[in-house]
Design an enzyme around this catalytic site. Sequence first.
Site, short mmCIF file in Angstrom:
data_model
loop_
_atom_site.label_atom_id
_atom_site.label_comp_id
_atom_site.label_asym_id
_atom_site.label_seq_id
_atom_site.Cartn_x
_atom_site.Cartn_y
_atom_site.Cartn_z
CG HIS A 7 -22.01 54.57 -26.90
ND1 HIS A 7 -21.45 54.59 -28.15
CD2 HIS A 7 -23.35 54.48 -27.11
CE1 HIS A 7 -22.40 54.54 -29.07
NE2 HIS A 7 -23.57 54.47 -28.47
CG HIS A 79 -28.25 51.97 -27.99
ND1 HIS A 79 -28.93 53.15 -28.19
CD2 HIS A 79 -26.95 52.26 -28.30
CE1 HIS A 79 -28.10 54.09 -28.61
NE2 HIS A 79 -26.89 53.59 -28.68
CD GLU A 130 -24.74 52.87 -31.96
OE1 GLU A 130 -24.89 53.16 -30.75
OE2 GLU A 130 -24.55 53.73 -32.84
CO CO Z 1 -25.31 54.76 -29.55
#
Ligand code: CO
Length: 134
Positions: A7, A79, A130
Amino acid sequence: MLGRLNHVAIAVPDLEAAAAQYRDTLGARVDAPQAEPEHGVTVVFIELPNTKIELLHPLGPDSPIAGFLAKNPSGGIHHLCYEVADIAAARDKLLASGARVLGSGEPKIGAHGKPVLFLHPKDFNGCLIELEQA
Ligand code: CO
């Protein structure tokens, strides 16, 4: 080491308005809000055919998103999340290469019930990364 883009996360000042915009104006499939107290955020996932967008809004007094929104009042990309097959092996390899892992270095359980880690943005071209174990 890196797998799929899981994502892209966007910090938003108004979670309801942002979710409604993706649902009604952009015509995307929008999930229900999810509180994640241990990460200091409420998230809404937008399901796209090839990846997801994670709308992030501060939750609680020590949210890591609050400072970001103070600097970026209209919101912004926060992020990128990449999938890895083995998060402990990925962490060890990154630490050995000199990259910094945020927090204790131990994976936390993320929004999808899977272990996640964050990497220092200064080590990755100004981009907070991440990693999520797929
Ligand atoms: Co995230």
